[in-house]
Design a protein around this motif. Structure first.
Motif, PDB file in Angstrom:
ATOM      1  N   UNK A 185      28.866  46.970  42.013  1.00 38.44           N
ATOM      2  CA  UNK A 185      30.328  47.010  42.133  1.00 38.44           C
ATOM      3  C   UNK A 185      30.877  45.631  42.496  1.00 38.44           C
ATOM      4  N   UNK A 186      30.174  44.929  43.382  1.00 40.01           N
ATOM      5  CA  UNK A 186      30.614  43.595  43.784  1.00 40.01           C
ATOM      6  C   UNK A 186      30.496  42.607  42.615  1.00 40.01           C
ATOM      7  N   UNK A 187      29.407  42.718  41.845  1.00 42.40           N
ATOM      8  CA  UNK A 187      29.241  41.851  40.679  1.00 42.40           C
ATOM      9  C   UNK A 187      30.327  42.125  39.643  1.00 42.40           C
ATOM     10  N   UNK A 188      30.610  43.406  39.407  1.00 39.78           N
ATOM     11  CA  UNK A 188      31.630  43.796  38.429  1.00 39.78           C
ATOM     12  C   UNK A 188      32.999  43.257  38.834  1.00 39.78           C
ATOM     13  N   UNK A 189      33.358  43.423  40.098  1.00 32.42           N
ATOM     14  CA  UNK A 189      34.644  42.938  40.582  1.00 32.42           C
ATOM     15  C   UNK A 189      34.760  41.424  40.445  1.00 32.42           C
ATOM     16  N   UNK A 190      33.682  40.721  40.792  1.00 27.29           N
ATOM     17  CA  UNK A 190      33.695  39.262  40.697  1.00 27.29           C
ATOM     18  C   UNK A 190      33.813  38.812  39.252  1.00 27.29           C
ATOM     19  N   UNK A 191      33.094  39.484  38.332  1.00 28.21           N
ATOM     20  CA  UNK A 191      33.167  39.126  36.916  1.00 28.21           C
ATOM     21  C   UNK A 191      34.577  39.333  36.379  1.00 28.21           C
ATOM     22  N   UNK A 192      35.200  40.440  36.764  1.00 26.93           N
ATOM     23  CA  UNK A 192      36.570  40.722  36.314  1.00 26.93           C
ATOM     24  C   UNK A 192      37.544  39.676  36.846  1.00 26.93           C
ATOM     25  N   UNK A 193      37.341  39.231  38.075  1.00 27.27           N
ATOM     26  CA  UNK A 193      38.218  38.216  38.656  1.00 27.27           C
ATOM     27  C   UNK A 193      38.068  36.878  37.944  1.00 27.27           C
ATOM     28  N   UNK A 194      36.818  36.533  37.586  1.00 18.61           N
ATOM     29  CA  UNK A 194      36.571  35.280  36.877  1.00 18.61           C
ATOM     30  C   UNK A 194      37.273  35.280  35.526  1.00 18.61           C
TER      31      UNK A 194
END
Length: 352
Positions: free
Chosen positions: A254-263
């Motif tokens: 979930x943390x990786x997904x959120x970070x990827x979406x923010x990038x």
């Protein structure tokens, strides 16, 4: 079950502790210092004796506690099954329950404490500064009930992320002539995609620690981690994980997904509005490692309510909830509303 591990000073026999300032083992009685590596080598010969030291297990399948015998005073230490380092309640010796970190339970890494208790107290006081809505009585009368240095278990996950996002975006153009004001809104479909690699994404592995509290004191500098040795735990408290790697992986993803979406979202620029319409994120590969991170925990009580604060024992970042003086807050809100009303009135006068 494991034996209690005590780090005895080679000079006077006192119990040595890991010193965050010198990053060495230090005796609080005679100030003898020795490196962690040297001290571990000196104690290798005592390992077999440590394993034979007296301890009894009073737990049943339903119990979550285990009883150990303190080598210094013979007192019984009752600890939670997740406890890895604690203090003898009878003689005050800090002891490491070595078996909690052996075999498959042994962490891969540990980040040693860089900051001491004095720094934690100073950070707490600084945390109170400039907080206009915090009751002045809380700042003046509040006292720290407990402060403890704790090694918190973390799972560190790697992962490869392939992300695709489609956004609905708009651009707005406005102009006027002698008769009318015009607004033109253009609509766009914007697509972004990318591949990213994440390394050592931390997930708190302790049920007792709130995940949001631990995440709020990040980041930890993983580059300063060292191979795990139990000597680093001496003088502090420590827990082993009670949330498994399997139970933690979804939070990491979930943390990786959120970070990827923010990038990807940060690359969509020049639009009046941007709204995600469709998101597709795939996470694969990677591995997990087990580490202990240093955290100072401070507990306070005010008006019968407990407040918990946490400080990153490596960087000094402090966080924690604070009480709000509703009277001050409502006055501020009323003042803000009044200012806003005046601005609207002035704007109306300018229009007409």
């Amino acid at each position: 079950m494991s034996a209690i591990k005590e780090y005895k000073c080679p000079a006077c026999g006192g119990t040595m502790e890991f010193d965050s300032t010198s990053q060495k083992m230090k005796c609080p009685y005679c100030d003898t210092e020795i490196s962690v590596e040297e001290y571990e080598a000196l104690n290798e010969s005592q390992t077999s004796e440590d394993k034979k030291s007296g301890q009894t297990e009073k737990s049943t399948k339903e119990s979550t506690f285990v009883t150990y015998i303190c080598e210094s005073c013979g007192g019984e230490i009752t600890a939670d099954k997740t406890t890895g380092a604690t203090t003898c309640p009878f003689c005050g010796n800090r002891v490491v329950l070595k078996g909690q970190f052996e075999g498959g339970l042994k962490p891969d890494y540990v980040i040693p404490f860089k900051l001491d208790k004095k720094a934690a107290k100073a950070a707490y006081q600084k945390h109170l500064e400039g907080k206009a809505f915090v009751p002045s009585v809380f700042k003046e009368e509040n006292h720290i009930d407990e402060i403890k240095g704790l090694y918190v278990p973390f799972w560190l996950f790697d992962g490869d992320v392939d992300a695709d996002v489609r956004y609905k975006a708009t651009k707005v153009r406005m102009w006027s002539d002698h008769d009318y004001d015009y607004t033109e809104t253009s609509y766009y479909s914007v697509e972004r995609s990318g591949e990213m690699t994440f390394v050592s994404v931390p997930v708190d592995g302790s049920e007792k620690m709130a995940d949001d509290l631990m995440e709020s004191i990040e980041p930890f500098k993983i580059s300063e981690s060292v191979d795990f040795q139990t000597a680093y735990l001496s003088g502090y408290l420590a827990d082993k994980y009670d949330v498994s790697e399997k139970e933690s992986i979804n939070r990491a993803h979930d943390r990786m997904k959120k970070s990827a979406e923010e990038v990807l979202a940060d690359t969509v620029k020049g639009y009046a509005s941007v709204v995600p319409e469709n998101t597709n994120v795939n996470i694969s590969g990677g591995k997990a490692q087990y580490a202990l991170y240093p955290v100072w925990i401070l507990n306070t009580t005010w008006k019968d309510k407990k407040y918990i604060f946490a400080m990153n024992g490596q960087t000094g970042k402090m966080t924690g909830d604070l009480p709000i003086d509703r009277g001050i807050y409502l006055k501020w809100l009323a003042g803000l509303t009044a200012v806003f009303t005046v601005v609207l009135c002035l704007a109306g006068l300018l229009i007409f």
